[in-house]
Scaffold this active site. Structure first.
Site, short mmCIF file in Angstrom:
data_model
loop_
_atom_site.label_atom_id
_atom_site.label_comp_id
_atom_site.label_asym_id
_atom_site.label_seq_id
_atom_site.Cartn_x
_atom_site.Cartn_y
_atom_site.Cartn_z
CG HIS A 39 -10.13 -26.94 11.17
ND1 HIS A 39 -10.31 -25.66 10.70
CD2 HIS A 39 -10.62 -26.94 12.44
CE1 HIS A 39 -10.89 -24.92 11.64
NE2 HIS A 39 -11.09 -25.68 12.71
CB SER A 77 -10.24 -22.62 14.41
OG SER A 77 -11.55 -23.10 14.20
CD GLU A 120 -9.30 -22.63 8.76
OE1 GLU A 120 -9.78 -23.78 8.58
OE2 GLU A 120 -9.47 -21.98 9.80
#
Length: 385
Positions: free
Chosen positions: A355, A188, A284
């Site tokens: 995630h 992330s 992502e």
């Protein structure tokens, strides 16, 4: 990657942690006074000890001139593989981005990582608060540098994401890091740290679970071989999170680069983004409307970053849907096809990383082969030594 509550005012889920970890967002607002040094009943990294022994003591007072140093690719630096982790090794738990809710978050992180057979030490500043950040930029950077320069520490694991890694990059000593390579693990917002480490030092880092992630059997089946084994690894699609969609068939070979799309797109134009030429790009995201994904991919394309790719892998993009009140829209797969199909490269979407609970650990900078017929990502060289 906005530093927002778990659900934003638009109904989009916040980023920074696994889907089951979204509650680890601060309730406090504004700038809180930093906490005193935390005593966890164990060794903690000493920023003062580091500052006495390295050049960061002088650099910590102001931002260095980041643009003065070329990226590793521009400087011709060869990729560096860190030493593999072994049971009994000590790893540092750091908070390079968003503020931690409480001491309990650190205890949870310790318990999780120690269950893997590792020992832990905790960064001195992990429970500091500076607005929505886990302390001042230079203090979070100092925790990282203390971990890199401590010979007793074998690896570094982020406790959580959120926002803030990009802010500490000007405070890092890249020459010292290159001389002391260690496995750095997270995802992330940690994307900016992993990409900067690869760009400025050549260090292979690991887009994988943070210390507060849920280590499912699938996640462990990727994490252990990639970080512990020192052998080539094949990352397969066998996950309950859903199947893959082939955008274009074929086999691609190249070094891996990527991470969270929102974070990566925000790095365009900085000296911390590595070259994508000849690489397999993996991306992502979470909670971004389809038009925002379109906008960010358009930015990457117009910045000249997509034209030289060897392959493309889209991971989890949970909540990346059309706007609810839109008159007309595209689906995510439509936008991916529009940007990737013209490149003529092997490409898939729906790979298990990002995630989601079941996730691959993807080594940034490691040589890999994408095989669309099986949906597998084969690490042709061990990412650790």
């Amino acid at each position: 990657m906005n530093p927002a509550p778990p659900v934003t005012s638009t109904g989009r889920p916040a980023k920074g942690n696994d889907i089951e970890d979204g509650s680890d967002q601060p309730k406090a607002t504004g700038t809180a006074a930093p906490l005193a040094r935390v005593d966890f009943g164990m060794d903690s990294l000493s920023r003062r000890r580091f500052l006495r022994g390295t050049a960061l003591a002088g650099a910590a007072l102001s931002f260095p001139a980041a643009a003065a140093t070329p990226t590793a690719s521009a400087a011709g630096l060869a990729p560096i593989r860190p030493a593999r982790l072994r049971e009994g090794d000590t790893v540092a738990l750091v908070a390079p981005a968003g503020v931690l809710r409480s001491r309990g978050t650190v205890d949870e992180a310790r318990e999780t990582i120690e269950s893997l057979g590792l020992r832990t030490v905790v960064g001195e500043n992990v429970l500091d608060r500076h607005g929505y950040l886990a302390g001042r930029d230079e203090d979070r950077a100092a925790d990282l540098m203390a971990a890199f320069t401590d010979d007793a520490i074998a690896g570094i694991v982020a406790i959580r994401g959120g926002w803030g890694c990009a802010r500490l990059l000007p405070f890092l000593d890249w020459r010292t890091i290159r001389a002391n390579p260690k496995a750095v693990i997270g995802y992330s917002d940690v994307t900016s740290l992993l990409l900067a480490l690869y760009a400025r030092t050549g260090l292979v880092g690991f887009h994988g679970p943070v210390a507060t992630s849920t280590f499912t059997d699938f996640t462990l089946d990727s994490f252990r071989p990639v970080v512990f084994s020192g052998e080539p690894v094949e990352l397969g699609p066998d996950s309950d999170e859903g199947g893959m969609t082939v955008i274009r068939h074929g086999t691609a070979r190249g070094r891996l680069v990527g991470g969270n799309l929102t974070v990566l797109a925000a790095m365009v134009g900085t000296p911390y983004l590595p070259s994508f030429e000849g690489h397999i790009l993996f991306l992502e995201d979470i909670g971004e409307s389809v038009y925002r994904i379109d906008r960010m991919l358009t930015q990457l394309g117009q910045a000249g970053l997509l034209g030289g790719l060897a392959g493309f892998v889209m991971g989890s993009c949970r909540g990346c849907t059309p706007e609810q009140d839109a008159i007309a829209s595209f689906e995510l797969v439509d936008v991916i096809r529009q940007h990737i199909e013209p490149l003529g490269i092997p490409a898939v979407m729906g790979a298990p990383f990002g995630h989601v609970s079941d996730k691959w650990t993807v080594p940034v900078g490691s040589m890999a082969e994408l095989r669309t017929e099986t949906g597998a990502l084969h690490l042709v060289e061990a990412p650790v030594v």
